[in-house]
Design a protein around this motif. Structure first.
Motif, short mmCIF file in Angstrom:
data_model
loop_
_atom_site.label_atom_id
_atom_site.label_comp_id
_atom_site.label_asym_id
_atom_site.label_seq_id
_atom_site.Cartn_x
_atom_site.Cartn_y
_atom_site.Cartn_z
N ILE A 9 -33.07 -36.92 -17.62
CA ILE A 9 -33.04 -37.79 -18.79
C ILE A 9 -34.35 -37.59 -19.52
O ILE A 9 -35.42 -37.72 -18.92
N SER A 10 -34.30 -37.26 -20.80
CA SER A 10 -35.55 -37.05 -21.54
C SER A 10 -35.49 -37.72 -22.89
O SER A 10 -34.41 -38.04 -23.40
N GLY A 11 -36.67 -37.97 -23.47
CA GLY A 11 -36.73 -38.59 -24.79
C GLY A 11 -37.04 -40.07 -24.72
O GLY A 11 -37.55 -40.59 -23.72
N VAL A 12 -36.71 -40.77 -25.80
CA VAL A 12 -37.14 -42.16 -25.96
C VAL A 12 -36.46 -43.12 -24.99
O VAL A 12 -36.93 -44.25 -24.81
N ARG A 42 -36.56 -24.18 -25.09
CA ARG A 42 -37.76 -23.41 -25.42
C ARG A 42 -39.04 -24.18 -25.14
O ARG A 42 -40.10 -23.59 -24.96
N GLN A 43 -38.95 -25.50 -25.12
CA GLN A 43 -40.13 -26.33 -24.87
C GLN A 43 -39.72 -27.52 -24.01
O GLN A 43 -38.75 -28.22 -24.32
N ALA A 44 -40.46 -27.74 -22.93
CA ALA A 44 -40.14 -28.86 -22.04
C ALA A 44 -40.32 -30.18 -22.77
O ALA A 44 -41.21 -30.32 -23.62
N PRO A 45 -39.50 -31.18 -22.48
CA PRO A 45 -39.64 -32.49 -23.12
C PRO A 45 -40.97 -33.15 -22.76
O PRO A 45 -41.53 -32.89 -21.70
N GLU A 46 -41.47 -34.00 -23.66
CA GLU A 46 -42.75 -34.66 -23.45
C GLU A 46 -42.67 -35.73 -22.37
O GLU A 46 -43.67 -36.06 -21.74
N GLN A 47 -41.52 -36.34 -22.18
CA GLN A 47 -41.32 -37.29 -21.09
C GLN A 47 -39.91 -37.10 -20.55
O GLN A 47 -38.97 -36.91 -21.32
N ALA A 48 -39.78 -37.15 -19.24
CA ALA A 48 -38.48 -36.90 -18.64
C ALA A 48 -38.37 -37.60 -17.29
O ALA A 48 -39.36 -37.84 -16.60
N LEU A 49 -37.15 -37.93 -16.95
CA LEU A 49 -36.82 -38.54 -15.67
C LEU A 49 -35.81 -37.64 -14.97
O LEU A 49 -34.82 -37.22 -15.58
N LEU A 50 -36.06 -37.33 -13.70
CA LEU A 50 -35.14 -36.53 -12.91
C LEU A 50 -34.39 -37.43 -11.94
O LEU A 50 -35.00 -38.10 -11.10
N ASP A 51 -33.09 -37.47 -12.08
CA ASP A 51 -32.22 -38.21 -11.18
C ASP A 51 -31.64 -37.22 -10.17
O ASP A 51 -30.72 -36.47 -10.50
N PRO A 52 -32.15 -37.17 -8.95
CA PRO A 52 -31.69 -36.17 -7.98
C PRO A 52 -30.25 -36.38 -7.53
O PRO A 52 -29.62 -35.47 -7.01
N SER A 53 -29.72 -37.59 -7.75
CA SER A 53 -28.34 -37.88 -7.35
C SER A 53 -27.33 -37.55 -8.43
O SER A 53 -26.13 -37.65 -8.22
N GLY A 54 -27.83 -37.18 -9.61
CA GLY A 54 -26.93 -36.88 -10.72
C GLY A 54 -26.25 -35.54 -10.54
O GLY A 54 -26.64 -34.71 -9.73
#
Length: 307
Positions: A9-12, A42-54
């Protein structure tokens, strides 16, 4: 039945998702490390959440599994009429049942109306487009909501694989929508890879994306509803979406900007995620968008409603 890719999940929306997952006790990780995110951007998001169960619902596998389980009971025949007492009329005659469950997709509204149940019947056009991508990477699923795209337009990419995005927190607000039951057209890349229309990329309100197979990356774009309304026509709506998504892929994604597959579907506008169950006499109807992710809950709920 779910490809365990993990979901980014990335962005606002990241703070909102993080709070909700923390309250639910669901595991997550806040990171912007490209090696952890594994996104074809091409560019990694400035803020992101990784949900390993997704992960991603494998629609083809689910279809094959359910067909195998119900093959002996299936009767493939168009339903022409139903009534409150669970009479069902088809071209070959009529039958009465203990209960009737109407889950007919775009055909649900007309059948439901016969027993006085109001179901939204309006449709719109939607399309997703597949691009070649590096087959050597196990891409994550991805839901993205940057603050703004070119010209201030909000851009919302989300990723899935062969079906619908699934995060342990679930989709929200109808922004993340996939296509199921598609009409597919292949080999369209040469006609569309040569155009460059930045203003079309700016017209995208949101996108979802998914690895649809080895070396395949599918992207669906949501535009102004006026450009995808039913009366616009399939060809015009798909053409506008095609150019906008192609420009988006060229500018934002690490894919080959050449469309190799097109999927067209007809969702209900404005319905959003979630499902709706209604009853009249012995008839139960269910409708909604992105229902695959709710399959376990739907199965239990509908079985109870029909018993």
């Amino acid at each position: 039945m779910i490809v365990p890719s993990g979901c980014v999940i990335s962005g606002v929306d990241v703070p909102v998702w993080a709070r909700a997952m923390a309250e639910a006790g669901a595991p997550f990780e806040l990171t912007t490390d490209p090696d952890r995110l594994r996104l074809p951007t091409r560019q990694a998001p400035e803020q992101a959440l990784l949900d390993p169960s997704g992960g991603v619902v494998d629609v083809d596998a689910v279809r094959a599994h359910l067909t195998g389980l119900t093959r002996e009971a299936l009767r493939l025949e168009p339903v022409e009429a139903i009534d409150h007492e669970a009479h069902v009329s088809t071209r070959s005659g009529g039958s009465r049942f203990d209960a009737v469950l109407v889950a007919a997709g775009a055909g649900t509204a007309a059948l439901a109306a016969q027993v006085g149940i109001a179901v939204p019947g309006e449709l719109e056009h939607h399309a997703r487009f597949t691009f070649p991508v590096d087959p050597g990477t196990g891409w994550r699923s991805w839901i993205d909501l940057p603050a703004a795209g070119p010209g201030g337009s909000r851009i919302t990419p989300a990723v899935a694989s062969g079906g619908q995005v699934v995060s342990s927190q679930g989709g929200r607000s109808g922004r993340y929508r996939g296509c199921i039951g598609p009409t597919v057209q292949r080999g369209e890349g040469a006609a569309w890879a040569s155009r460059s229309r930045p203003e079309l990329f700016g017209a995208l309100l949101s996108t979802y994306q998914h690895a649809s197979g080895p070396g395949r990356w599918a992207v669906g774009g949501h535009l102004d509803p006026a450009t995808t309304a039913w009366e616009v026509g399939r060809d015009a709506a798909t053409g506008t979406a095609r150019e906008a998504v192609l420009e988006y892929a060229r500018e934002r994604l690490a894919v080959e900007p050449r469309i190799v597959e097109t999927v067209h579907c007809t969702p209900t506008p404005g319905l959003g995620d979630g499902f709706h169950v209604q009853r009249a006499g012995r008839v139960v109807t269910v409708h909604g968008e992105n229902l695959f992710k709710f399959a376990p809950v739907l199965g239990t709920t509908l079985a109870a409603a029909c018993l």
